[in-house]
Design a protein around this motif. Structure first.
Motif, short mmCIF file in Angstrom:
data_model
loop_
_atom_site.label_atom_id
_atom_site.label_comp_id
_atom_site.label_asym_id
_atom_site.label_seq_id
_atom_site.Cartn_x
_atom_site.Cartn_y
_atom_site.Cartn_z
N ASP A 145 -5.95 -2.56 3.23
CA ASP A 145 -6.23 -3.18 1.91
C ASP A 145 -5.84 -4.66 1.89
OD1 ASP A 145 -7.40 -1.00 0.71
OD2 ASP A 145 -5.74 -0.56 -0.65
N ASP A 176 -17.98 -0.42 -3.20
CA ASP A 176 -16.79 -0.19 -2.38
C ASP A 176 -16.73 1.14 -1.61
OD1 ASP A 176 -14.27 1.52 -3.27
OD2 ASP A 176 -14.93 0.63 -5.14
N ARG A 177 -17.19 2.26 -2.18
CA ARG A 177 -17.28 3.50 -1.39
C ARG A 177 -18.73 3.97 -1.31
NH1 ARG A 177 -12.27 7.26 -3.62
NH2 ARG A 177 -10.65 5.69 -3.32
N GLU A 194 -5.78 4.26 -9.06
CA GLU A 194 -4.81 4.88 -8.14
C GLU A 194 -4.05 3.91 -7.25
OE1 GLU A 194 -8.08 5.01 -7.85
OE2 GLU A 194 -8.60 4.42 -5.82
N SER A 195 -4.57 2.70 -7.08
CA SER A 195 -3.93 1.77 -6.14
C SER A 195 -4.01 0.34 -6.64
CB SER A 195 -4.64 1.86 -4.78
OG SER A 195 -5.98 1.41 -4.91
N ARG A 233 -7.49 -0.95 -6.30
CA ARG A 233 -8.47 -0.57 -7.32
C ARG A 233 -8.29 -1.38 -8.60
NH1 ARG A 233 -12.46 1.78 -6.69
NH2 ARG A 233 -11.63 2.72 -4.80
N ASN A 267 -4.28 3.43 3.05
CA ASN A 267 -4.15 2.23 2.19
C ASN A 267 -2.68 1.80 2.12
OD1 ASN A 267 -2.96 3.82 0.18
ND2 ASN A 267 -4.34 3.14 -1.45
N ARG A 317 -12.00 5.71 7.74
CA ARG A 317 -10.79 5.08 8.29
C ARG A 317 -10.12 6.02 9.28
NH1 ARG A 317 -8.90 2.30 2.57
NH2 ARG A 317 -10.38 0.57 2.73
O1 GYE Z 1 -8.75 1.06 0.12
C1 GYE Z 1 -7.83 2.23 -1.71
C2 GYE Z 1 -8.47 2.66 -2.96
O2 GYE Z 1 -12.42 2.57 -2.00
C3 GYE Z 1 -11.96 0.78 -0.55
O3 GYE Z 1 -9.79 3.00 -2.58
C4 GYE Z 1 -11.48 1.61 -1.66
C5 GYE Z 1 -10.14 2.29 -1.44
C6 GYE Z 1 -8.95 1.39 -1.20
O4 GYE Z 1 -7.80 3.43 -3.77
O5 GYE Z 1 -6.64 1.56 -1.93
#
Ligand code: GYE
Length: 306
Positions: A240, A105-106, A27-28, A31, A212, A161
Protein backbone atom coordinates in the motif's frame (compact mmCIF):
# COMPACT_ATOMS: atom_id res chain seq x y z
CA UNK A 1 -44.16 32.50 -49.70
CA UNK A 2 -41.04 31.78 -47.84
CA UNK A 3 -41.08 28.98 -45.32
CA UNK A 4 -40.56 30.23 -41.85
CA UNK A 5 -37.29 29.12 -40.42
CA UNK A 6 -37.84 27.50 -37.11
CA UNK A 7 -36.14 29.02 -34.17
CA UNK A 8 -33.20 26.98 -33.00
CA UNK A 9 -34.06 25.16 -29.77
CA UNK A 10 -32.52 26.70 -26.68
CA UNK A 11 -29.17 25.11 -25.86
CA UNK A 12 -29.66 22.53 -23.08
CA UNK A 13 -28.75 23.75 -19.63
CA UNK A 14 -25.41 22.26 -18.76
CA UNK A 15 -26.24 19.20 -16.74
CA UNK A 16 -23.83 17.67 -14.32
CA UNK A 17 -22.40 14.24 -14.99
CA UNK A 18 -23.62 11.98 -12.19
CA UNK A 19 -21.35 9.22 -10.89
CA UNK A 20 -22.63 6.60 -8.47
CA UNK A 21 -19.77 5.08 -6.48
CA UNK A 22 -20.16 1.94 -4.42
CA UNK A 23 -17.26 1.84 -1.98
CA UNK A 24 -16.35 -1.29 0.03
CA UNK A 25 -16.08 0.34 3.45
CA UNK A 26 -13.28 1.80 5.56
CA UNK A 27 -11.16 -1.22 6.48
CA UNK A 28 -7.75 0.33 5.89
CA UNK A 29 -5.82 3.59 5.63
CA UNK A 30 -5.58 2.91 1.91
CA UNK A 31 -9.34 2.75 1.51
CA UNK A 32 -9.94 5.93 3.50
CA UNK A 33 -7.44 7.67 1.23
CA UNK A 34 -9.23 6.39 -1.87
CA UNK A 35 -12.60 7.61 -0.58
CA UNK A 36 -11.12 11.04 0.15
CA UNK A 37 -9.50 11.25 -3.28
CA UNK A 38 -12.77 10.47 -5.04
CA UNK A 39 -14.93 12.76 -2.90
CA UNK A 40 -12.48 15.64 -3.18
CA UNK A 41 -11.99 15.34 -6.94
CA UNK A 42 -15.74 15.23 -7.53
CA UNK A 43 -16.47 18.10 -5.13
CA UNK A 44 -13.91 20.33 -6.81
CA UNK A 45 -15.22 19.62 -10.30
CA UNK A 46 -18.26 21.73 -11.19
CA UNK A 47 -19.21 19.27 -13.93
CA UNK A 48 -19.49 16.27 -11.60
CA UNK A 49 -22.02 15.13 -9.03
CA UNK A 50 -21.12 12.13 -6.86
CA UNK A 51 -23.54 9.74 -5.22
CA UNK A 52 -21.53 7.84 -2.62
CA UNK A 53 -22.54 4.59 -0.98
CA UNK A 54 -20.58 2.68 1.70
CA UNK A 55 -21.18 -1.09 1.62
CA UNK A 56 -19.67 -1.88 5.03
CA UNK A 57 -17.77 -4.84 3.52
CA UNK A 58 -20.90 -6.55 2.17
CA UNK A 59 -21.34 -7.53 -1.46
CA UNK A 60 -25.13 -7.57 -1.04
CA UNK A 61 -24.99 -3.88 -0.07
CA UNK A 62 -22.93 -3.15 -3.18
CA UNK A 63 -25.46 -4.95 -5.37
CA UNK A 64 -28.27 -2.93 -3.76
CA UNK A 65 -26.36 0.31 -4.31
CA UNK A 66 -25.81 -0.51 -7.99
CA UNK A 67 -29.53 -1.21 -8.43
CA UNK A 68 -30.34 2.13 -6.78
CA UNK A 69 -27.89 3.91 -9.09
CA UNK A 70 -29.52 2.24 -12.10
CA UNK A 71 -32.97 3.34 -10.90
CA UNK A 72 -31.66 6.89 -10.46
CA UNK A 73 -30.30 6.87 -14.00
CA UNK A 74 -26.76 7.93 -13.13
CA UNK A 75 -24.32 8.50 -15.99
CA UNK A 76 -21.72 6.00 -14.75
CA UNK A 77 -21.35 3.52 -11.93
CA UNK A 78 -17.99 3.15 -10.22
CA UNK A 79 -17.48 0.08 -8.09
CA UNK A 80 -14.69 -1.20 -5.88
CA UNK A 81 -15.82 -4.83 -5.77
CA UNK A 82 -15.26 -6.36 -2.34
CA UNK A 83 -14.88 -9.82 -3.88
CA UNK A 84 -14.25 -10.93 -7.45
CA UNK A 85 -17.17 -13.26 -8.11
CA UNK A 86 -20.94 -12.85 -8.26
CA UNK A 87 -21.36 -9.71 -10.37
CA UNK A 88 -22.77 -10.98 -13.70
CA UNK A 89 -26.45 -10.38 -12.97
CA UNK A 90 -26.22 -6.84 -11.67
CA UNK A 91 -23.63 -5.79 -14.26
CA UNK A 92 -25.95 -7.10 -16.96
CA UNK A 93 -28.76 -5.00 -15.49
CA UNK A 94 -26.53 -1.91 -15.72
CA UNK A 95 -25.56 -2.78 -19.27
CA UNK A 96 -29.20 -3.21 -20.29
CA UNK A 97 -29.90 0.23 -18.79
CA UNK A 98 -27.03 1.65 -20.85
CA UNK A 99 -24.99 2.64 -17.80
CA UNK A 100 -21.26 1.96 -17.93
CA UNK A 101 -19.58 0.14 -15.04
CA UNK A 102 -16.11 1.33 -14.08
CA UNK A 103 -14.16 -1.02 -11.83
CA UNK A 104 -12.08 0.83 -9.33
CA UNK A 105 -9.02 -0.61 -7.57
CA UNK A 106 -10.24 -4.25 -7.40
CA UNK A 107 -11.23 -6.53 -10.26
CA UNK A 108 -14.44 -8.46 -10.85
CA UNK A 109 -14.33 -11.86 -12.55
CA UNK A 110 -16.78 -11.14 -15.37
CA UNK A 111 -16.75 -11.09 -19.13
CA UNK A 112 -14.95 -8.00 -20.48
CA UNK A 113 -18.12 -6.83 -22.18
CA UNK A 114 -19.75 -6.21 -18.78
CA UNK A 115 -17.45 -3.42 -17.64
CA UNK A 116 -15.92 -0.43 -19.35
CA UNK A 117 -12.52 -0.18 -17.73
CA UNK A 118 -10.53 -1.23 -14.66
CA UNK A 119 -8.67 1.63 -12.97
CA UNK A 120 -6.14 0.17 -10.57
CA UNK A 121 -2.93 -1.62 -9.81
CA UNK A 122 -1.25 -4.83 -10.90
CA UNK A 123 -1.58 -6.92 -7.73
CA UNK A 124 0.40 -9.85 -9.10
CA UNK A 125 3.29 -7.49 -9.74
CA UNK A 126 2.95 -6.11 -6.20
CA UNK A 127 3.22 -9.64 -4.79
CA UNK A 128 6.30 -10.25 -6.93
CA UNK A 129 7.89 -7.02 -5.75
CA UNK A 130 7.31 -7.95 -2.13
CA UNK A 131 8.94 -11.34 -2.74
CA UNK A 132 11.86 -9.73 -4.56
CA UNK A 133 12.59 -7.58 -1.51
CA UNK A 134 12.70 -10.69 0.66
CA UNK A 135 14.93 -12.57 -1.80
CA UNK A 136 17.29 -9.58 -2.07
CA UNK A 137 17.44 -9.34 1.73
CA UNK A 138 18.20 -12.99 2.52
CA UNK A 139 19.87 -14.13 -0.70
CA UNK A 140 18.75 -16.93 -3.02
CA UNK A 141 20.22 -19.82 -1.02
CA UNK A 142 18.86 -18.93 2.41
CA UNK A 143 16.35 -20.90 4.46
CA UNK A 144 13.52 -18.48 5.06
CA UNK A 145 10.31 -19.15 6.97
CA UNK A 146 7.55 -16.80 5.91
CA UNK A 147 4.13 -16.19 7.41
CA UNK A 148 1.52 -14.51 5.27
CA UNK A 149 -1.44 -12.34 6.23
CA UNK A 150 -3.93 -12.47 3.40
CA UNK A 151 -6.44 -9.78 2.59
CA UNK A 152 -10.19 -10.33 2.36
CA UNK A 153 -10.98 -13.83 1.10
CA UNK A 154 -12.10 -13.69 -2.53
CA UNK A 155 -10.82 -10.13 -3.15
CA UNK A 156 -8.65 -9.75 -6.24
CA UNK A 157 -6.16 -7.72 -4.21
CA UNK A 158 -5.69 -10.73 -1.93
CA UNK A 159 -5.76 -13.54 -4.50
CA UNK A 160 -3.27 -11.83 -6.79
CA UNK A 161 -0.89 -10.58 -4.11
CA UNK A 162 -0.71 -14.14 -2.85
CA UNK A 163 -0.13 -15.52 -6.34
CA UNK A 164 2.55 -13.00 -7.35
CA UNK A 165 4.51 -13.66 -4.16
CA UNK A 166 4.19 -17.45 -4.34
CA UNK A 167 5.28 -17.48 -8.00
CA UNK A 168 8.32 -15.36 -7.27
CA UNK A 169 9.67 -17.56 -4.46
CA UNK A 170 8.87 -20.94 -5.98
CA UNK A 171 12.30 -21.38 -7.56
CA UNK A 172 14.09 -20.83 -4.25
CA UNK A 173 13.76 -24.08 -2.36
CA UNK A 174 14.68 -22.60 1.03
CA UNK A 175 11.79 -20.13 0.95
CA UNK A 176 8.71 -21.53 2.63
CA UNK A 177 5.35 -20.04 3.52
CA UNK A 178 4.76 -21.85 6.82
CA UNK A 179 1.44 -20.15 7.67
CA UNK A 180 -1.04 -18.19 5.60
CA UNK A 181 -4.34 -16.84 6.84
CA UNK A 182 -6.70 -13.94 6.20
CA UNK A 183 -6.55 -10.84 8.36
CA UNK A 184 -9.29 -9.19 6.30
CA UNK A 185 -7.12 -6.15 5.47
CA UNK A 186 -7.62 -4.69 8.98
CA UNK A 187 -5.14 -3.78 11.68
CA UNK A 188 -7.11 -5.52 14.44
CA UNK A 189 -7.38 -8.79 12.50
CA UNK A 190 -3.74 -8.59 11.42
CA UNK A 191 -2.71 -8.37 15.05
CA UNK A 192 -4.97 -11.20 16.12
CA UNK A 193 -3.82 -13.61 13.40
CA UNK A 194 -0.16 -12.72 13.98
CA UNK A 195 -0.61 -13.53 17.67
CA UNK A 196 -1.79 -16.99 16.65
CA UNK A 197 1.16 -17.42 14.23
CA UNK A 198 3.57 -16.48 17.01
CA UNK A 199 1.91 -18.83 19.45
CA UNK A 200 2.30 -21.83 17.15
CA UNK A 201 5.55 -20.99 15.36
CA UNK A 202 7.13 -18.34 17.58
CA UNK A 203 10.84 -18.14 16.97
CA UNK A 204 10.77 -19.96 13.61
CA UNK A 205 9.35 -16.96 11.75
CA UNK A 206 11.84 -14.96 9.66
CA UNK A 207 9.45 -12.87 7.56
CA UNK A 208 5.94 -11.51 7.73
CA UNK A 209 4.41 -10.75 4.33
CA UNK A 210 1.08 -8.96 4.65
CA UNK A 211 -1.23 -8.11 1.75
CA UNK A 212 -1.58 -4.60 3.17
CA UNK A 213 0.24 -2.30 5.55
CA UNK A 214 -2.59 -2.09 8.06
CA UNK A 215 -2.43 -5.83 8.80
CA UNK A 216 1.36 -5.64 8.96
CA UNK A 217 1.15 -2.73 11.41
CA UNK A 218 -1.20 -4.77 13.59
CA UNK A 219 1.30 -7.64 13.40
CA UNK A 220 4.13 -5.30 14.45
CA UNK A 221 2.26 -4.72 17.71
CA UNK A 222 1.72 -8.44 18.20
CA UNK A 223 5.43 -9.12 17.66
CA UNK A 224 6.43 -6.45 20.18
CA UNK A 225 4.01 -7.81 22.74
CA UNK A 226 5.41 -11.28 22.13
CA UNK A 227 8.85 -9.94 23.03
CA UNK A 228 10.53 -9.94 19.61
CA UNK A 229 11.72 -6.97 17.58
CA UNK A 230 9.71 -6.34 14.42
CA UNK A 231 11.96 -5.17 11.61
CA UNK A 232 14.92 -7.09 13.06
CA UNK A 233 13.93 -10.49 14.45
CA UNK A 234 11.12 -10.68 11.96
CA UNK A 235 11.36 -8.83 8.64
CA UNK A 236 8.12 -6.98 7.83
CA UNK A 237 6.89 -6.48 4.27
CA UNK A 238 3.54 -4.89 3.46
CA UNK A 239 1.68 -3.44 0.51
CA UNK A 240 0.00 0.00 0.00
CA UNK A 241 2.56 2.58 1.08
CA UNK A 242 0.47 4.22 3.79
CA UNK A 243 2.24 6.90 5.80
CA UNK A 244 2.18 4.83 9.01
CA UNK A 245 4.27 2.16 7.28
CA UNK A 246 6.85 4.78 6.26
CA UNK A 247 6.89 6.04 9.85
CA UNK A 248 7.39 2.49 11.13
CA UNK A 249 10.31 2.04 8.68
CA UNK A 250 11.83 5.26 10.02
CA UNK A 251 11.33 3.87 13.56
CA UNK A 252 13.19 0.68 12.60
CA UNK A 253 10.15 -1.58 13.12
CA UNK A 254 9.21 -2.26 9.53
CA UNK A 255 11.21 -3.07 6.46
CA UNK A 256 9.46 -2.58 3.16
CA UNK A 257 6.20 -1.34 1.69
CA UNK A 258 5.16 -1.97 -1.90
CA UNK A 259 3.26 1.07 -3.10
CA UNK A 260 -0.32 0.85 -4.37
CA UNK A 261 -1.89 4.15 -5.39
CA UNK A 262 -5.29 4.98 -3.79
CA UNK A 263 -5.53 8.48 -5.28
CA UNK A 264 -7.80 7.35 -8.08
CA UNK A 265 -10.24 10.28 -8.07
CA UNK A 266 -8.64 12.19 -10.96
CA UNK A 267 -8.45 9.08 -13.16
CA UNK A 268 -12.07 8.19 -12.42
CA UNK A 269 -13.38 11.64 -13.26
CA UNK A 270 -11.28 11.78 -16.43
CA UNK A 271 -12.55 8.37 -17.49
CA UNK A 272 -16.18 9.40 -17.00
CA UNK A 273 -15.68 12.63 -18.94
CA UNK A 274 -13.96 10.72 -21.75
CA UNK A 275 -16.88 8.31 -21.91
CA UNK A 276 -19.34 11.20 -22.06
CA UNK A 277 -17.30 12.65 -24.92
CA UNK A 278 -17.69 9.38 -26.79
CA UNK A 279 -14.11 8.20 -26.39
CA UNK A 280 -13.18 4.56 -25.98
CA UNK A 281 -11.28 3.87 -22.78
CA UNK A 282 -8.40 1.51 -22.33
CA UNK A 283 -9.56 -1.70 -20.66
CA UNK A 284 -7.01 -1.27 -17.86
CA UNK A 285 -5.88 2.14 -16.63
CA UNK A 286 -2.81 1.28 -14.55
CA UNK A 287 -1.08 3.25 -11.83
CA UNK A 288 2.61 4.01 -11.64
CA UNK A 289 4.05 2.67 -8.39
CA UNK A 290 7.28 2.07 -6.52
CA UNK A 291 8.80 -0.02 -3.71
CA UNK A 292 10.07 1.67 -0.55
CA UNK A 293 12.55 0.47 2.03
CA UNK A 294 15.52 1.82 4.00
CA UNK A 295 16.70 5.38 3.43
CA UNK A 296 14.49 5.84 0.37
CA UNK A 297 11.43 5.29 2.59
CA UNK A 298 12.74 7.63 5.27
CA UNK A 299 13.40 10.33 2.66
CA UNK A 300 9.92 9.93 1.18
CA UNK A 301 8.09 10.07 4.53
CA UNK A 302 7.42 13.85 4.58
CA UNK A 303 5.94 13.82 1.08
CA UNK A 304 3.52 10.91 1.54
CA UNK A 305 -0.06 11.99 1.00
CA UNK A 306 -1.90 9.02 2.52
O1 GYE B 1 -4.46 -2.68 -0.68
C1 GYE B 1 -6.09 -2.62 1.03
C2 GYE B 1 -7.52 -2.33 0.95
O2 GYE B 1 -8.31 -2.94 -2.99
C3 GYE B 1 -6.13 -2.22 -3.47
O3 GYE B 1 -7.93 -2.88 -0.29
C4 GYE B 1 -7.21 -2.28 -2.48
C5 GYE B 1 -6.83 -2.91 -1.15
C6 GYE B 1 -5.73 -2.25 -0.36
O4 GYE B 1 -8.26 -2.51 2.02
O5 GYE B 1 -5.46 -1.90 2.03
Amino acid sequence: QEAKTEEAPAAPVDEKIVIGFSQIGAESGWRTAETESIKKTCEEDPMIELKFSDAQQKQENQIKAIRTFIAQGVDAIALAPVVESGWETVFTEAKDAGIPIILLDRMAAVDESLYTTFIGSDFIEEGRRAAQYVIDTFGPDAEVNIVELQGTVGASAATDRQKGFADAIKDYSGYKIIKSQSGDFTRAKGKEVMEAFLKSDGDKIDVLYAHNDDMALGAVQAIEEYGLQPGKDIIIVGVDGVKDAFQAIADGKYNCTVECNPNLGPQLVQAVKDLKAGKTLEKWIKSDEDVYFGQKAIDALPTRTY
